[in-house]
Write a protein that holds these residues in place. Structure first.
Motif, PDB file in Angstrom:
ATOM      1  N   ARG A   1       0.842  -1.195   0.000  1.00 19.53           N
ATOM      2  CA  ARG A   1       0.000   0.000   0.000  1.00 19.53           C
ATOM      3  C   ARG A   1       0.882   1.252   0.000  1.00 19.53           C
ATOM      4  O   ARG A   1       1.892   1.320   0.697  1.00 19.53           O
ATOM      5  CB  ARG A   1      -0.917   0.015   1.222  1.00 19.53           C
TER       6      ARG A   1
ATOM      7  N   LEU B   1      -7.152   1.407  -2.708  1.00 21.78           N
ATOM      8  CA  LEU B   1      -6.945   0.375  -3.717  1.00 21.78           C
ATOM      9  C   LEU B   1      -7.840   0.670  -4.914  1.00 21.78           C
ATOM     10  O   LEU B   1      -9.059   0.836  -4.768  1.00 21.78           O
ATOM     11  CB  LEU B   1      -7.273  -1.008  -3.152  1.00 21.78           C
TER      12      LEU B   1
ATOM     13  N   ASP C   1      -9.004  -1.523   4.897  1.00 17.36           N
ATOM     14  CA  ASP C   1      -8.420  -0.188   4.900  1.00 17.36           C
ATOM     15  C   ASP C   1      -8.258   0.369   6.305  1.00 17.36           C
ATOM     16  O   ASP C   1      -7.412   1.243   6.533  1.00 17.36           O
ATOM     17  CB  ASP C   1      -9.266   0.755   4.047  1.00 17.36           C
TER      18      ASP C   1
ATOM     19  N   PHE D   1      -4.812  -0.824   7.180  1.00 13.49           N
ATOM     20  CA  PHE D   1      -3.786  -0.087   6.433  1.00 13.49           C
ATOM     21  C   PHE D   1      -3.568   1.307   7.013  1.00 13.49           C
ATOM     22  O   PHE D   1      -2.439   1.715   7.300  1.00 13.49           O
ATOM     23  CB  PHE D   1      -4.189   0.003   4.961  1.00 13.49           C
TER      24      PHE D   1
END
Length: 306
Positions: free
Chosen positions: A49, A102, A124, A127
């Motif tokens: 990421r 993404l 997410d 992340f």
């Protein structure tokens, strides 16, 4: 592979060991971090990421961090160019993070939003939590002054993060709604900015007019009231100046829940520079000139610590 919540603490701890790609500074050595805009990456859920960090020359150890989430079809680089946060950081001395969703979208964990991120169940929350941990460590960020804002899909993701974590002292979604379930969030200051003519994320609730994902959230005033109840706030005080109406509730523990409504504004970031080509290609609205959202949000953030 979806990263489960029990592994989030492990991922976050691992993220603290990461340094910027190509950077030789030791983790935690804020003075050694480069100024300006730099590109970084970390692995989350088996996926590499990406995110960008802007550190102004005036930033010092113990600076605040503002996380800016782009909208659908956007990117960290696009948000960095469009919304004026680097210039605000130069003035105020905070660090800014611009993560990439993404395939240019975020999985908001509700409402079938949005795109490949939702279809692949990308985590997410994990992340962005790991990214915040890495930046906090590397740049000597004050963890009581970590803030979150986002536009559209990014603003919806901001609500999801606020419901799932306790990372942020204050959040400020723009042209967004809440789609994730959120029965018992931690108390947090909330500033929501929305235009009454937004057809993609409707101010009055219900399905929005979006060519890729139909956003169906509650009426924005109702969402404002939900967050007032979460924070134990009294009824708001409402003032109007031209097309801008501000409903502000002062809450316990110096928290605040405020809704700024811009009459006639569409689906856009108020005060941003116009991008006619993007407006034509994506059918987006021109930014309202009635309010500078970035300056307004930055001032809100400075008033609230965790």
């Amino acid at each position: 592979m979806r990263l489960t919540r029990p592994l989030l603490a492990v991922l976050t701890a691992a993220a603290l060991l990461l340094t910027a790609a190509g950077c030789t500074a030791r983790p935690g050595d804020a003075a050694a971090q480069p100024t300006g805009s730099t590109e970084h990456s970390l692995e989350s859920g088996g996926i590499s990421r990406d995110y960008r960090v802007y550190r102004p020359a005036g930033a010092r150890a113990g600076a605040a961090l503002v996380v800016v989430l782009h909208g659908g079809y956007g990117s960290g680089a696009q948000a960095e160019r469009a919304y004026g946060w680097n210039e605000q950081a130069d003035s105020d001395g905070f660090v800014v993070a611009y993560p990439d969703g993404l395939a240019r979208a975020w999985n908001t964990e509700g409402g079938d939003c949005c795109g490949p991120a939702e279809r692949r169940s990308v985590d997410d929350v994990a992340f962005i939590s790991a990214m915040v941990a890495a930046i906090t460590n590397d740049h000597g960020i004050d963890p009581s002054r970590v803030y979150l804002t986002g536009m559209s899909n990014g603003g919806i993701m901001a609500y999801t993060l606020t419901c799932r974590t306790t990372l942020f002292a204050a959040v400020a979604p723009v042209a967004a709604t809440q789609l994730a379930d959120c029965p018992t969030p931690a108390p947090v200051s909330v500033l929501h900015i929305h235009g009454t003519a937004d057809e993609a994320v409707r101010y009055d609730g219900g399905p929005g007019d979006n060519t890729s994902t139909v956003i169906d959230g509650p009426p924005v005033p109702e969402l404002h009231n939900q967050w007032r109840r979460h924070n134990g706030c009294p009824d708001p005080t409402t003032t109007t100046a031209g097309p801008v109406t501000t409903s502000r509730a002062t809450c316990p523990a110096d928290r605040e829940v405020t809704l700024i409504t811009i009459d006639g504004a569409g689906h856009q970031w108020p005060g941003a520079d116009r991008t006619p080509m993007r407006e034509r290609l994506l059918g987006t609205d021109p930014p309202s000139t009635a309010l500078n959202a970035t300056a307004t949000i930055a001032q809100f953030f400075t008033q609230h610590h965790r």
